[in-house]
Write a protein that holds these residues in place. Sequence first.
Motif, mmCIF file in Angstrom:
data_model
loop_
_atom_site.group_PDB
_atom_site.id
_atom_site.type_symbol
_atom_site.label_atom_id
_atom_site.label_comp_id
_atom_site.label_asym_id
_atom_site.label_seq_id
_atom_site.Cartn_x
_atom_site.Cartn_y
_atom_site.Cartn_z
ATOM 1 N N PHE A 147 0.894 -1.278 0.006
ATOM 2 C CA PHE A 147 -0.131 0.033 0.042
ATOM 3 C C PHE A 147 0.791 1.190 -0.064
ATOM 4 N N SER A 148 0.383 2.252 -0.678
ATOM 5 C CA SER A 148 1.169 3.727 -0.585
ATOM 6 C C SER A 148 -0.247 4.557 -0.200
ATOM 7 N N PHE A 149 0.304 5.515 0.780
ATOM 8 C CA PHE A 149 -0.767 6.546 1.203
ATOM 9 C C PHE A 149 -0.224 8.032 0.908
ATOM 10 N N ALA A 150 -1.003 8.687 0.539
ATOM 11 C CA ALA A 150 -0.974 9.939 0.272
ATOM 12 C C ALA A 150 -2.054 10.889 1.194
ATOM 13 N N ALA A 151 -1.508 11.775 2.090
ATOM 14 C CA ALA A 151 -2.572 12.488 2.881
ATOM 15 C C ALA A 151 -2.666 13.808 2.338
ATOM 16 N N ALA A 152 -3.893 14.608 2.627
ATOM 17 C CA ALA A 152 -4.048 15.671 2.023
ATOM 18 C C ALA A 152 -3.160 16.875 2.625
ATOM 19 N N ALA A 153 -3.213 18.111 1.948
ATOM 20 C CA ALA A 153 -2.576 19.136 2.607
ATOM 21 C C ALA A 153 -2.782 19.354 3.842
ATOM 22 N N ASP A 154 -1.733 19.602 4.627
ATOM 23 C CA ASP A 154 -1.769 19.859 6.128
ATOM 24 C C ASP A 154 -2.204 18.748 6.978
ATOM 25 N N ALA A 155 -2.066 17.484 6.335
ATOM 26 C CA ALA A 155 -2.423 16.280 7.041
ATOM 27 C C ALA A 155 -1.368 15.181 6.898
ATOM 28 N N GLN A 156 -1.505 14.142 7.868
ATOM 29 C CA GLN A 156 -0.368 13.138 7.713
ATOM 30 C C GLN A 156 -1.051 11.651 7.746
ATOM 31 N N VAL A 157 -0.263 10.685 7.476
ATOM 32 C CA VAL A 157 -0.430 9.455 7.434
ATOM 33 C C VAL A 157 0.164 8.745 8.667
ATOM 34 N N VAL A 158 -0.934 7.758 9.686
ATOM 35 C CA VAL A 158 -0.386 7.478 10.840
ATOM 36 C C VAL A 158 -0.520 6.042 10.817
ATOM 37 N N ALA A 159 0.363 5.215 10.867
ATOM 38 C CA ALA A 159 0.055 3.704 10.979
ATOM 39 C C ALA A 159 1.235 3.093 11.876
ATOM 40 N N PHE A 160 0.864 2.547 13.038
ATOM 41 C CA PHE A 160 1.883 2.229 13.665
ATOM 42 C C PHE A 160 2.832 3.240 14.257
ATOM 43 N N ASP A 161 3.917 3.079 14.222
ATOM 44 C CA ASP A 161 4.694 4.172 14.523
ATOM 45 C C ASP A 161 5.246 5.041 13.527
ATOM 46 N N GLU A 162 4.614 4.880 12.429
ATOM 47 C CA GLU A 162 4.842 5.782 11.095
ATOM 48 C C GLU A 162 3.788 7.091 11.337
ATOM 49 N N ARG A 163 4.541 8.224 11.042
ATOM 50 C CA ARG A 163 3.893 9.472 11.166
ATOM 51 C C ARG A 163 4.616 10.431 9.896
ATOM 52 N N VAL A 164 3.937 10.361 8.769
ATOM 53 C CA VAL A 164 4.716 10.728 7.559
ATOM 54 C C VAL A 164 3.496 11.543 6.871
ATOM 55 N N ASP A 165 4.054 12.438 5.639
ATOM 56 C CA ASP A 165 3.187 12.981 4.735
ATOM 57 C C ASP A 165 2.616 12.162 3.732
ATOM 58 N N ALA A 166 3.560 10.918 3.335
ATOM 59 C CA ALA A 166 3.142 9.885 2.452
ATOM 60 C C ALA A 166 3.905 8.954 3.116
ATOM 61 N N LEU A 167 3.172 7.363 2.764
ATOM 62 C CA LEU A 167 3.959 6.348 2.897
ATOM 63 C C LEU A 167 3.992 5.402 1.719
ATOM 64 N N GLU A 168 5.051 4.936 1.275
ATOM 65 C CA GLU A 168 5.244 4.459 0.116
ATOM 66 C C GLU A 168 5.538 2.862 0.319
ATOM 67 N N ASN A 169 4.928 2.071 -0.600
ATOM 68 C CA ASN A 169 5.066 0.332 -0.677
ATOM 69 C C ASN A 169 5.144 0.084 0.729
ATOM 70 N N TRP A 170 4.123 0.107 1.637
ATOM 71 C CA TRP A 170 4.116 -0.245 2.855
ATOM 72 C C TRP A 170 3.404 -1.581 2.992
ATOM 73 N N ARG A 171 3.878 -2.264 4.001
ATOM 74 C CA ARG A 171 3.171 -3.537 4.567
ATOM 75 C C ARG A 171 3.304 -3.264 5.895
ATOM 76 N N SER A 172 2.075 -3.832 6.584
ATOM 77 C CA SER A 172 1.925 -3.934 8.101
ATOM 78 C C SER A 172 3.108 -4.578 8.674
ATOM 79 N N PRO A 173 3.848 -3.990 9.635
ATOM 80 C CA PRO A 173 4.711 -4.941 10.400
ATOM 81 C C PRO A 173 4.187 -6.289 10.996
ATOM 82 N N LEU A 174 2.892 -6.281 11.229
ATOM 83 C CA LEU A 174 2.387 -7.406 11.750
ATOM 84 C C LEU A 174 1.818 -8.496 10.648
ATOM 85 N N ALA A 175 1.814 -8.194 9.263
ATOM 86 C CA ALA A 175 1.440 -9.110 8.392
ATOM 87 C C ALA A 175 0.063 -9.317 8.409
#
Length: 445
Positions: A147-175
């Motif tokens: 999965f790749s995620f792109a947040a809107a302007a002035d927003a962020q992506v949060v998944a587990f300990d990730e806190r970023v504007d965009a998340l590329e080629n992501w797999r859950s650390p818990l599969a």
Amino acid sequence: MMRIAAAILMLVIVSALAAVAFGGAGERRAAVQISVEQAPDSAVNVSYDLHRPVRALAFRAIEGGYRERRWTVASPDFVIHRGDVLDRVERRDGAAFNAVSLTARSNLVRIQKNYQPLAAYGDGGVLFFTGHFWPVLDDDQRMDAEFSFAAAADAQVVAFDERVDALENWRSPLAHPAFVYLGPLEPIESRDVLALVDPTAPDWIKKEFASLTPSAFDLLAQLFAFHLDQKPNLFMAAPLGSDPGRLSYSGDALPGQFQITLEGGGWSKPSERAVSIFRRATLHEAVHLWQSAVRPSAQEAPPWVHEGAADAIAAEAMVMLGFWDGDDYEQHLRQTREDCAAKLRDGPLASAAARRDYRALYTCGHVIAAAVSRADGSPAYEFWRAFIADAQARNSGYSEKHYFELVGARTGDPAFERAVRAFVRTPLADPEKEIDRLFVAARGA
């Protein structure tokens, strides 16, 4: 020369196939790349890029035809077919394809006993559940996906300990399928959780959660005899509404994550009932974090196995944390027995999920956990500590079959094991009497 030419041709073909299967740096490509872009009005745009052409993208069906109602395929050449087992996205002409895009809108009504595919979360945010957007193969196994995620302007992506504007080629650390937040809320990190809390939630709820989690997590780590590998995410929404008498607490738990939605005006002030419900229900969801630490996952187990146990262990924890005394615990168990009996008048526990009697899974699962606890001569959490250890030793998750087998092994009473099996599977003409018989059999175990 022909042999050399053939060898060269074969090398070219192998190299070409490798270039398709691997990225430029030699990294393996997933079978499907899923790109999620936050859109206005609590929607997301989702694009699928497939390694090989397919004639359909299949997804596990969602009750109520969610995808037909809430998904729009960008191309008019595609259609969404709703099924009892699988929903499919296909071309109208049946031709194969390797790319398709759609827009998904948030669901305004909660889906019973299932994760919300996409939920509006606070002001300008959404909570995305990857599981409902993750295609499956013909054998119901999920496709290899990133999965790749792109947040809107002035927003962020949060998944587990990730806190970023965009998340590329992501797999859950818990599969495992997971929640991903896209929006402007800033996470609040404590020793035990990384939390995203609706700013409209009442202050007393925020304070109660902050006070509850350290003691609750310490206790559960002690009861289950292990700490969580991953600091869990909490996602809390509070669309309270105006109904002053309503106290609705709905929760979802995944490996390493749990979600809480509070609805009803009864949450606006900390009444004794509201505080008790919040504590017990939050403990229930926290117990699931320890249950779901078992790998592989426990999809074969019917819901009453883990939901009933989570209720029973949460009740034990309420006493151990000093929120209840012994009388409170016994009163709660009596009420649970009454509620279970009422539910079993409509059919056996084994068919409760099929007839959508979801409350029976909790109350009657709790009754079984309490009876097993008495037969075992130990609290419900001790049985489950052994159940988890047994599942991990077998490396097969936990199932109803293994649950019954462990009941027999720990109690040393085949008659009691048979009584539990019969209680689950048999239509009961007099549920109150059969619950009494189950507890009598437990005392004789």
